[in-house]
Design a protein around this motif. Structure first.
Motif, PDB file in Angstrom:
ATOM      1  N   ALA A  31       0.847  -1.179   0.000  1.00 57.96           N
ATOM      2  CA  ALA A  31       0.000   0.000   0.000  1.00 57.96           C
ATOM      3  C   ALA A  31       0.889   1.238   0.000  1.00 57.96           C
ATOM      4  CB  ALA A  31      -0.906  -0.008   1.225  1.00 57.96           C
TER       5      ALA A  31
ATOM      6  N   PRO B 294      -3.768   4.952  -9.125  1.00 59.95           N
ATOM      7  CA  PRO B 294      -4.142   4.075  -8.017  1.00 59.95           C
ATOM      8  C   PRO B 294      -4.390   2.671  -8.525  1.00 59.95           C
ATOM      9  CG  PRO B 294      -5.985   5.493  -8.648  1.00 59.95           C
ATOM     10  CD  PRO B 294      -4.783   5.964  -9.406  1.00 59.95           C
ATOM     11  N   PRO B 295      -4.248   1.670  -7.678  1.00 59.79           N
ATOM     12  CA  PRO B 295      -4.470   0.287  -8.118  1.00 59.79           C
ATOM     13  C   PRO B 295      -5.856   0.131  -8.717  1.00 59.79           C
ATOM     14  CG  PRO B 295      -3.548   0.350  -5.901  1.00 59.79           C
ATOM     15  CD  PRO B 295      -3.911   1.751  -6.255  1.00 59.79           C
TER      16      PRO B 295
ATOM     17  N   GLU C 155      -9.532   0.242  -6.803  1.00 63.29           N
ATOM     18  CA  GLU C 155      -9.476   0.996  -5.552  1.00 63.29           C
ATOM     19  C   GLU C 155     -10.814   1.671  -5.249  1.00 63.29           C
ATOM     20  OE1 GLU C 155      -8.177   2.263  -2.057  1.00 63.29           O
ATOM     21  OE2 GLU C 155      -6.799   1.198  -3.396  1.00 63.29           O
TER      22      GLU C 155
ATOM     23  N   LEU D 146     -13.218  -0.922  -4.164  1.00 69.09           N
ATOM     24  CA  LEU D 146     -12.890  -1.341  -2.805  1.00 69.09           C
ATOM     25  C   LEU D 146     -13.461  -0.372  -1.782  1.00 69.09           C
ATOM     26  CD1 LEU D 146     -11.358  -3.080  -0.734  1.00 69.09           C
ATOM     27  CD2 LEU D 146      -9.348  -1.642  -1.187  1.00 69.09           C
ATOM     28  N   GLN D 147     -13.261   0.909  -2.004  1.00 69.01           N
ATOM     29  CA  GLN D 147     -13.751   1.895  -1.039  1.00 69.01           C
ATOM     30  C   GLN D 147     -15.268   1.832  -0.909  1.00 69.01           C
ATOM     31  OE1 GLN D 147     -11.673   3.473   0.930  1.00 69.01           O
ATOM     32  NE2 GLN D 147     -10.047   2.405  -0.187  1.00 69.01           N
TER      33      GLN D 147
ATOM     34  N   SER E  50      -4.314  -3.161   4.637  1.00 72.73           N
ATOM     35  CA  SER E  50      -4.527  -2.789   3.236  1.00 72.73           C
ATOM     36  C   SER E  50      -3.275  -3.109   2.434  1.00 72.73           C
ATOM     37  CB  SER E  50      -4.867  -1.298   3.109  1.00 72.73           C
ATOM     38  OG  SER E  50      -3.791  -0.500   3.578  1.00 72.73           O
TER      39      SER E  50
ATOM     40  N   SER F 201      -1.797  -4.358  -1.926  1.00 76.27           N
ATOM     41  CA  SER F 201      -2.123  -4.829  -3.264  1.00 76.27           C
ATOM     42  C   SER F 201      -1.130  -5.894  -3.694  1.00 76.27           C
ATOM     43  CB  SER F 201      -2.138  -3.675  -4.271  1.00 76.27           C
ATOM     44  OG  SER F 201      -0.905  -2.975  -4.265  1.00 76.27           O
TER      45      SER F 201
ATOM     46  N   VAL G  38      -6.439  -5.640  -4.831  1.00 77.01           N
ATOM     47  CA  VAL G  38      -6.251  -4.586  -3.839  1.00 77.01           C
ATOM     48  C   VAL G  38      -7.189  -4.883  -2.685  1.00 77.01           C
ATOM     49  CG1 VAL G  38      -7.937  -3.094  -5.020  1.00 77.01           C
ATOM     50  CG2 VAL G  38      -6.278  -2.081  -3.439  1.00 77.01           C
TER      51      VAL G  38
ATOM     52  N   GLY H 146      -8.633  -3.931   1.530  1.00 80.84           N
ATOM     53  CA  GLY H 146      -8.766  -3.033   2.670  1.00 80.84           C
ATOM     54  C   GLY H 146      -9.486  -3.773   3.781  1.00 80.84           C
TER      55      GLY H 146
END
Length: 548
Positions: free
Chosen positions: A19, A27-28, A31, A34-35, A228, A230, A249, A251
């Motif tokens: 990370a 960004p991966p 992402e 994921l968020q 977190s 990747s 990725v 989290g």
């Protein structure tokens, strides 16, 4: 996740991209997804906590066994209709209340020795448990909330139980359907609690034989240990046809003492999905062809024996793969025996697998085969259509009393978009009717369900009821069928409507697709039904139509 025993041989490398080690301008991949997934899961957990907290407040004011407390618990469960049961437990670990009433037999039980009970009594704060075997017969999660009396004395706790994949799927499924992403969620001990490949749910990343390659263990150890990060690794594609590069990725989601690693993966190679086969024959013609194909396979299996037949069915270039049609085979306990294009599932028990609407289609197929065979609807990703989820009509026949064969055709022109809100409203309606029936009894409840002027006969959202032998108890828009046994009822494609509903009810409740008369249109339409048992003798249900 889509991991199988043969990944060890195919895994090329795992490159660690910690990370913060990727370029800020790039960004991966995944992402943003994921968020959204983490926020959605946390939102669902917080919502259950709020409902449990309100139940605890009423129980503290009115008493652990009060009618007001029971009503508050029922309402909490209706707010989250995917929940399975709720227990109210004293500070001594004795079950004081259980909802719904079908769990009343647990009242008075001493569960003080259970680790989660001890933790709740000891810590006296809101908690989310780890996955553990529940009395209901499945691995679940319990969210508990402490109960304090008016004088501040600790009385015990209220605990709401559910399948973690049911809660997580509400937040995650909309992010993956028709997208290039897969999502899986694991506890830090390696227990997989959600996966877009449902066969992986329940496996452990560190102990399951499928995951014992050093590269995979290194990757999983990082995911479990770090909040977190990747990774990049080589992996099967969605069609299980070739090894591709995957980027992952991850989290962390979780509240009240739990940590769930949420992992988003994407295939970074060009996808080589099978080409669509062009214009399809009418469904009725394709259905006839499929049924003939399955009958041919069943006869072949009886004449040639299990070993030779399974070898033929598992040959992707063999005689039992014809255009979009192929033969699959299962043991009567739900174990895969033949899947020519997903052979890594052979030996896997899929009896608990559900489609995106919650239909337990493998369990349904098994019940149909035990009854002599039949048809079933379910939703399944179509690799020829970029893995879009489409309605599929399956047909199965028993070979003998121990295993069965089947095949299926897609029906893409029929919409099947029943989102979480629609399914929640459906489950809430049915569970409210179940609670009414348990409180008032069969005669009073069925009279209410059959009353066209009452609250339970709301057009296409009406409540129906059947005995578990198939006898019609409530059907407000078709009263001529009340008292008639409809166990053998089939819809236009031969789907055993009542049989599949009985099977779902006997399994504790669940979803079933049928084609049935819609009183709002006067026509037959595809209907997603939900049924729930009142007791061992009868069940209630309702549905929502695809064109509603």
């Amino acid at each position: 996740m889509r991991i199988t025993a043969c990944i060890a041989a195919l895994l090329i490398a795992v490159a660690v991209l910690g990370a913060g080690c990727t370029e800020e301008s790039r960004p991966p991949p995944g992402e943003a997804v994921l968020q959204e997934a983490v926020a959605g899961i946390n939102g669902e957990l917080a919502s259950v906590r709020a409902s449990a907290g309100e139940s605890a407040r009423v129980l503290g004011e009115a008493g652990l066994t009060s009618a007001a407390g029971k009503e508050a618990v029922r309402q909490a469960m209706l707010n989250h209709p995917y929940t399975e049961s709720t227990l109210v437990v004293t500070k001594d670990g004795i079950v004081a209340m259980a909802v719904p009433d079908s769990y009343a037999g647990t009242v008075g039980s001493d569960i003080s020795s259970h680790p989660e009970t001890g933790r709740a009594v000891r810590e006296r704060v809101p908690l989310v448990s780890e996955v553990f075997p529940l009395a209901e017969g499945f691995a679940g999660v319990a969210q508990s909330y402490p109960v304090f009396g008016k004088d501040g004395e600790y009385l015990g706790f209220v605990s709401i139980a559910y399948r973690p994949d049911a809660l997580i799927g509400r937040a995650v499924a909309p992010l993956t359907n028709g997208s290039p992403y897969d999502i899986w969620v694991t506890q830090t001990d390696g227990d997989v609690i959600y996966d877009t490949t449902p066969e992986e749910i329940g496996k452990n990343l560190f102990s399951d034989p499928a995951y014992q390659s050093p590269a995979l263990q290194d990757a999983f150890s990082r995911i479990a240990a770090e909040p977190s990060g990747s990774l990049v690794y080589s992996f099967w594609d969605r069609n299980w046809a070739r090894n591709v590069t995957k980027e992952a990725v991850w989290g962390t989601a979780g509240i009240d003492g739990t940590e769930w690693r949420v992992v988003v993966t994407q295939n970074t190679d060009a996808e080589e999905a099978p080409a669509a086969t062009g214009e399809r024959p009418p469904v009725a013609d394709a259905d006839d062809d499929m049924k003939g194909f399955v009958a041919e396979a069943a006869l072949y299996a009886r004449e040639h024996g299990r070993t030779e037949a399974l070898a033929a069915f598992n040959d992707p270039d063999g005689e039992f793969v014809r255009s979009e049609l192929y033969i699959f085979a299962y043991d009567m306990n739900g174990t895969v025996l033949a899947l020519p294009f997903q052979q890594q599932f052979i030996g896997t028990n899929r009896s608990e697998v559900h489609d995106s609407s919650g239909v337990a289609y493998i369990a349904g197929m098994t019940r149909l085969a035990a009854e002599g065979g039949g048809s079933i609807y379910y939703v399944y990703p179509n690799p020829a259509r970029e893995y879009a989820e489409e309605l599929k009509l399956g047909y199965v026949l028993p070979v003998d009393g121990t295993w069965f064969v089947g095949s299926g055709i897609y029906i893409p022109e029929v919409g099947t978009e029943f989102d979480a809100e629609v399914r929640d409203a459906l489950m809430k309606r049915v569970k409210a009717a179940r609670d009414y029936a348990q409180e008032h009894g069969k005669e009073t409840a069925c009279a209410a369900f059959n009353d066209l002027a009452g609250d339970f006969a709301d057009g296409g959202a009406y409540i129906f009821a059947y005995a578990t032998n198939g006898t019609t108890l409530a059907l407000p828009y078709q009263p001529e069928y009340i008292g008639e046994n409809r166990f053998d009822l089939e819809d236009r494609y031969g789907v055993r409507v009542i049989l599949l509903e009985i099977a779902a009810a006997e399994n504790g409740g669940g979803f079933v697709y049928i084609t049935y008369y819609n009183p709002d249109t006067g026509l037959d339409g595809l209907k997603l039904c939900y049924v729930a048992p009142v007791d061992e003798e009868w069940f209630v249900g309702s549905g929502v139509y695809a064109d509603a």
